[in-house]
Design an enzyme around this catalytic site. Sequence first.
Site, PDB file in Angstrom:
ATOM      1  N   ARG A  73       0.832  -1.205   0.000  1.00  0.00           N
ATOM      2  CA  ARG A  73       0.000   0.000   0.000  1.00  0.00           C
ATOM      3  C   ARG A  73       0.863   1.249   0.000  1.00  0.00           C
ATOM      4  NH1 ARG A  73       0.801   2.326   4.759  1.00  0.00           N
ATOM      5  NH2 ARG A  73       1.116   1.049   6.611  1.00  0.00           N
ATOM      6  N   GLY A  74       0.245   2.373  -0.282  1.00  0.00           N
ATOM      7  CA  GLY A  74       0.920   3.647  -0.157  1.00  0.00           C
ATOM      8  C   GLY A  74       1.058   4.036   1.309  1.00  0.00           C
ATOM      9  N   THR A  78       1.737   2.298  10.114  1.00  0.00           N
ATOM     10  CA  THR A  78       0.522   2.413  10.919  1.00  0.00           C
ATOM     11  C   THR A  78       0.312   1.088  11.633  1.00  0.00           C
ATOM     12  OG1 THR A  78      -1.774   3.187  10.968  1.00  0.00           O
ATOM     13  CG2 THR A  78      -1.178   1.668   9.186  1.00  0.00           C
ATOM     14  N   HIS A  80      -2.780  -1.893  13.193  1.00  0.00           N
ATOM     15  CA  HIS A  80      -4.151  -2.408  13.199  1.00  0.00           C
ATOM     16  C   HIS A  80      -4.333  -3.274  14.438  1.00  0.00           C
ATOM     17  CE1 HIS A  80      -4.245  -0.947   9.123  1.00  0.00           C
ATOM     18  NE2 HIS A  80      -3.322  -1.806   8.735  1.00  0.00           N
ATOM     19  N   CYS A 171       2.205   7.221  11.004  1.00  0.00           N
ATOM     20  CA  CYS A 171       2.369   7.587   9.588  1.00  0.00           C
ATOM     21  C   CYS A 171       3.654   8.365   9.321  1.00  0.00           C
ATOM     22  CB  CYS A 171       1.158   8.372   9.085  1.00  0.00           C
ATOM     23  SG  CYS A 171      -0.376   7.432   9.177  1.00  0.00           S
TER      24      CYS A 171
END
Length: 214
Positions: A73-74, A78, A80, A171
């Site tokens: 992904r970009g 991050t 979860h 981020c």
Amino acid sequence: MEFIDLGLIPHGEAERIQLERLKQVMEGTAEDALYLLEHPPVVTLGRQGGLENLLISEEALKAMGAEVVQTARGGNITCHYPGQMVVYPVMRIEKRRGGIKKFFFDMEETAIRTAARFGVQAARSEGRPGVWVGPGKLCSIGIGVKKWITYHGLSFNVSSDMKLFDAITLCGLHGAHPTSLSREAGKEISTEEVKNVFREEFGKVFTDTAVAAS
């Protein structure tokens, strides 16, 4: 568009499901899909990297029951965890006006409208991707695209328990901190409630004819 709830599912398994669906959509043997789910604790890195923004050792992270995973992904780093809604749209965007930029905008718009349904005023922040409530980041977005078909997507903090974020510089943005829908609303909200509302708002933002499928 098919809406599919995967429940609580490991990151690697969810990625396998996405890639399988992406191949089917590419071949024309399946329709677009929107996956809604939660992950066990995991820290993910985007194409911009982000391992330098892990604030503890990987061994210490494992002691917390989490691991580090590189993704396509970009974005940057991050995390979860259960209590965070994750949304993975596998959909063609080649004929959508505005292309990838508009898709990104519409994902943010869906998250903003979802928050509003719970009485929380969220917004975009210029120069900082995602969705914010004041200085707090409510929602992170990072997508991958293959032959104009999207995968990966969005994470939306629902539960007020966000301790895994203490292990990272969110981020890669120094000074940024997470917030959640439950924290901003002043009450605990379940991911199931948010999934249902997000699905409705996604249908309104992306198409007038989206129908939920079990």
